[in-house]
Scaffold this active site. Structure first.
Site, mmCIF file in Angstrom:
data_model
loop_
_atom_site.group_PDB
_atom_site.id
_atom_site.type_symbol
_atom_site.label_atom_id
_atom_site.label_comp_id
_atom_site.label_asym_id
_atom_site.label_seq_id
_atom_site.Cartn_x
_atom_site.Cartn_y
_atom_site.Cartn_z
ATOM 1 N N HIS A 158 -23.386 6.600 -34.885
ATOM 2 C CA HIS A 158 -23.645 7.384 -33.681
ATOM 3 C C HIS A 158 -23.747 8.859 -34.047
ATOM 4 O O HIS A 158 -23.031 9.338 -34.944
ATOM 5 C CB HIS A 158 -22.514 7.207 -32.664
ATOM 6 C CG HIS A 158 -22.220 5.779 -32.333
ATOM 7 N ND1 HIS A 158 -23.157 4.932 -31.807
ATOM 8 C CD2 HIS A 158 -21.086 5.050 -32.460
ATOM 9 C CE1 HIS A 158 -22.621 3.732 -31.616
ATOM 10 N NE2 HIS A 158 -21.367 3.784 -32.005
ATOM 11 N N ARG A 212 -29.170 1.837 -35.302
ATOM 12 C CA ARG A 212 -28.948 0.674 -36.161
ATOM 13 C C ARG A 212 -29.473 0.963 -37.559
ATOM 14 O O ARG A 212 -30.609 1.385 -37.742
ATOM 15 C CB ARG A 212 -29.659 -0.558 -35.603
ATOM 16 C CG ARG A 212 -29.113 -1.057 -34.290
ATOM 17 C CD ARG A 212 -29.680 -2.448 -33.962
ATOM 18 N NE ARG A 212 -29.479 -2.735 -32.546
ATOM 19 C CZ ARG A 212 -30.395 -2.564 -31.602
ATOM 20 N NH1 ARG A 212 -31.598 -2.112 -31.939
ATOM 21 N NH2 ARG A 212 -30.125 -2.835 -30.352
ATOM 22 N N HIS A 235 -20.440 1.939 -39.303
ATOM 23 C CA HIS A 235 -19.432 0.988 -38.846
ATOM 24 C C HIS A 235 -20.084 -0.265 -38.276
ATOM 25 O O HIS A 235 -21.277 -0.279 -37.964
ATOM 26 C CB HIS A 235 -18.533 1.622 -37.768
ATOM 27 C CG HIS A 235 -19.264 2.032 -36.533
ATOM 28 N ND1 HIS A 235 -19.951 3.227 -36.442
ATOM 29 C CD2 HIS A 235 -19.440 1.424 -35.326
ATOM 30 C CE1 HIS A 235 -20.501 3.346 -35.246
ATOM 31 N NE2 HIS A 235 -20.212 2.245 -34.548
ATOM 32 N N GLU A 242 -15.705 7.250 -30.689
ATOM 33 C CA GLU A 242 -15.111 6.069 -30.082
ATOM 34 C C GLU A 242 -13.833 5.642 -30.785
ATOM 35 O O GLU A 242 -13.564 6.022 -31.924
ATOM 36 C CB GLU A 242 -16.106 4.906 -30.046
ATOM 37 C CG GLU A 242 -16.617 4.478 -31.387
ATOM 38 C CD GLU A 242 -17.803 3.515 -31.266
ATOM 39 O OE1 GLU A 242 -18.508 3.529 -30.235
ATOM 40 O OE2 GLU A 242 -18.037 2.750 -32.219
#
Length: 316
Positions: A93, A188, A168, A110
């Protein structure tokens, strides 16, 4: 406000959110539920009371004071439940600056809290060693990117922070609470050459990922919870704290009282058991059970939870 989530049927999902967390949603598979969200890609709905049937976003637009003094007028977090029946894509991200310029929305910091993990379940958290763009591009072509990634076996109760730029992926067999910035930007890097329900490979975002990836080796991985308070009938632990949110785990065997002041709203997510939430002026408690999510407006004052339950409490 008790919230009703929005479901997502991503191809890697399973059925545990239906069978274990009682999510009566049509999506099959049910990969994610967006429990507390104002994001246009998945706004949660108020399930009862004066605002029943309205989106949380519309309620907060009418009542920005519910967000608290520290807010900029928008709900800055998004809370999800995730059932990884198969591995999620290897992804990254961006931070706020890059995402606002290139995507028109926030970046994504996150936190993961592991609700359950099947034996041998793992996640990817960073790189096992320093890498270069050339190494990554070659490994993408050769299909062996896994050799560069740090794989970590996970267990119930583990906590992980995933800052922007960290490569991740959640592995198969993991059931996770994700607490994040209110954003839906994901790049991605690798998706195991899978195809979707229409027989097409999902889009990769290699060029943008290269712009934001932290290519240094990962060191520290797990967050270590800290005991905040223990007394008969209740124990509290801080699971994680960052500039965007703070998350506590509250284990209640009798009762727990707390204050919701004017500085911030609070969100309760019940992950075990059941109980009732009483607030000043209510003539009957708000009942909740495993899987339920509650938004408590800033300034509600003293709150009391009675029951036998484990909850995550999130605030900014």
């Amino acid at each position: 406000m008790l919230l009703r989530p929005v479901g997502k049927d991503y191809l890697w999902g399973g059925d545990r959110l239906k069978t274990e967390y009682y999510k009566n949603l049509k999506e099959t598979p049910l990969a994610e539920t967006w429990e507390c969200s104002v994001h246009p890609n998945g706004p949660s709905i108020v399930a009862g009371g004066a605002f029943k049937g309205q989106t949380l976003a519309s309620v907060l637009e009418k009542h920005p004071e519910y967000l608290g003094d520290r807010s900029d007028g928008k709900l800055s977090i998004l809370v999800k439940l995730i059932d990884a029946n198969a591995a999620l894509s290897v992804q990254v991200h961006p931070d706020d600056e890059y995402a606002l310029i290139n995507e028109g929305q926030n970046g994504k910091f996150e936190m993961w809290y592991v609700l359950d993990a099947l034996p041998g379940a793992k996640l990817i958290h960073g790189f096992a060693h320093d890498v270069t763009p050339e190494q990554l591009e070659k490994s993408m072509r050769d299909g062996d990117i896994a050799k560069h990634l740090k794989s970590v076996e996970i267990h119930k109760g583990d906590v992980f922070f995933i800052p922007p730029g960290k490569v991740h992926a959640i592995g198969a067999g993991a059931l996770i609470v994700e607490i994040q910035q209110s954003s839906d930007v994901t790049y991605r890097v690798y998706d195991y050459d899978r195809v979707d329900k229409n027989g097409k490979k999902r889009e990769l975002h290699f060029a943008k990922a290269m712009d934001v990836l932290d290519m240094k080796a990962e060191n520290a991985v797990r967050q270590m919870p800290r005991l905040v308070q223990y007394r008969p009938g209740c124990a509290r632990q801080i699971l994680g704290r960052c500039k965007y949110f703070e998350t506590e785990r509250i284990q209640i065997s009798m009762g727990y009282s707390f204050i919701v002041n004017e500085s911030s709203f609070q969100v309760l997510l019940c992950i075990e058991g059941r109980g009732g939430l009483e607030t000043k002026g209510d003539y009957r408690p708000l009942r909740f059970a495993k899987g339920d999510c509650i938004f408590i407006p800033a300034g509600m004052g003293k709150c009391l939870i009675l029951g036998h339950a484990t909850l995550l409490k999130i605030r900014t």
